[in-house]
Structures are given as structure tokens and as C-alpha cells.
Scaffold this motif. Sequence first.
Motif, mmCIF file in Angstrom:
data_model
loop_
_atom_site.group_PDB
_atom_site.id
_atom_site.type_symbol
_atom_site.label_atom_id
_atom_site.label_comp_id
_atom_site.label_asym_id
_atom_site.label_seq_id
_atom_site.Cartn_x
_atom_site.Cartn_y
_atom_site.Cartn_z
ATOM 1 N N ILE A 1 -13.596 -1.574 -44.918
ATOM 2 C CA ILE A 1 -13.792 -0.133 -45.140
ATOM 3 C C ILE A 1 -12.780 0.666 -44.319
ATOM 4 C CG2 ILE A 1 -15.378 1.804 -44.772
ATOM 5 C CD1 ILE A 1 -17.676 -0.230 -45.396
ATOM 6 N N ASN B 1 -9.479 0.541 -45.895
ATOM 7 C CA ASN B 1 -9.416 1.463 -47.039
ATOM 8 C C ASN B 1 -9.112 2.884 -46.577
ATOM 9 O OD1 ASN B 1 -9.999 -0.555 -48.902
ATOM 10 N ND2 ASN B 1 -12.172 -0.085 -48.967
ATOM 11 N N ARG C 1 -8.436 0.374 -53.497
ATOM 12 C CA ARG C 1 -9.644 0.213 -52.681
ATOM 13 C C ARG C 1 -10.166 -1.212 -52.795
ATOM 14 N NH1 ARG C 1 -15.637 1.271 -53.696
ATOM 15 N NH2 ARG C 1 -16.392 1.785 -51.618
ATOM 16 N N GLN D 1 -13.391 -3.901 -51.915
ATOM 17 C CA GLN D 1 -14.831 -3.969 -51.680
ATOM 18 C C GLN D 1 -15.212 -5.413 -51.376
ATOM 19 O OE1 GLN D 1 -15.570 -1.884 -55.564
ATOM 20 N NE2 GLN D 1 -17.262 -1.043 -54.364
ATOM 21 N N GLU E 1 -16.208 6.024 -48.676
ATOM 22 C CA GLU E 1 -15.949 5.045 -47.619
ATOM 23 C C GLU E 1 -16.805 5.331 -46.381
ATOM 24 O OE1 GLU E 1 -14.186 2.285 -48.136
ATOM 25 O OE2 GLU E 1 -13.766 3.052 -50.139
ATOM 26 N N ASP F 1 -20.294 4.200 -47.068
ATOM 27 C CA ASP F 1 -20.352 2.737 -46.977
ATOM 28 C C ASP F 1 -20.275 2.272 -45.523
ATOM 29 O OD1 ASP F 1 -20.550 2.510 -49.707
ATOM 30 O OD2 ASP F 1 -18.491 1.816 -50.024
ATOM 31 N N LEU F 2 -19.468 2.958 -44.724
ATOM 32 C CA LEU F 2 -19.344 2.600 -43.311
ATOM 33 C C LEU F 2 -20.659 2.836 -42.573
ATOM 34 C CD1 LEU F 2 -17.439 1.540 -41.133
ATOM 35 C CD2 LEU F 2 -16.712 3.900 -40.734
#
Length: 140
Positions: free
Chosen positions: A24, A27, A44, A46, A106, A109-110
Motif C-alpha cells: 500500500i 502504491n 496499483r 493489491q 489506499e 486500505d492502510l
Amino acid sequence: MAFLGSLDIVGSALTAERFRMNVILQNIANEKTTVTENGEPYRRKQVIFQERPLSFKDELKKARGGVQIAAVVESDRDFKLVYDPSHPQADENGYVRYSNVDTTEERIDLIAASNAYDANLSALSVLKATIAKTLQMGGK
């Protein structure tokens, strides 16, 4: 000893979430990258997790369960087009193709990865306390 299997499961989850956080952050760091080695903007990435399978054969070998990295895949989402005719990477119409990384996504997600990591640290703490208590009881 059952505790060792539990430690291995928690350890694998901590390792997987840490790897996910690193991807992440990679990214986010490459959000503005317009050209990579393959000539395209940064795509990106994943992380895909999967359960470590435990078959009867694995159980006989005293293998441990847990989580593992199944793959790191690149997003097929379109690149962002930004009008900037002065940019060295601008096309004939003045548009620059930027990475398909969305920093808001991002960051979310982090946060999710960080929360999962913290939850596994809590599980590890409980497990360590249980092991310590068991050892105390065995010493009496």
C-alpha cells in the motif's frame, strides 16, 4: 504443543498484514509516476491472501495453519488522464497518463491493514499471557 500452532497462525497473519502495508505504501509513493520500466504509468498493486490449507497429510507432519500471500496483482483500472501540455510525458493532445492509484482508497486500505495488524498483536498478547500462566501453573 497447541500453543506453537497458535503462535504460527498469529505470526503468519502479522507477516501478511505487514507485507500488505508495504505494498500500500509503495502504491502511495508511486501515485504520480508516469513512466515505469515497461513504459506505462505505475499500476496499483493489491495483495491477495489465502488460508494456508491443512490437509490430513499436513496434520500428520505437524504443519501449521494460518494465512499466506497468494499473489500480488496489478489493477486493470484505467490510468488517470490529466491535461498538462507542458509535461514531458504529455501526448500530442496535451494529456499525461498518471498512475491508477487513488490515495483515498489506499489510505482506507492502510487503516484496515493497520487495524488487522493491531488485532493480531492483541491476539499474540493474549496468547503469550496464556502461555505464561500455563507455565506458572505447571511450576507449582
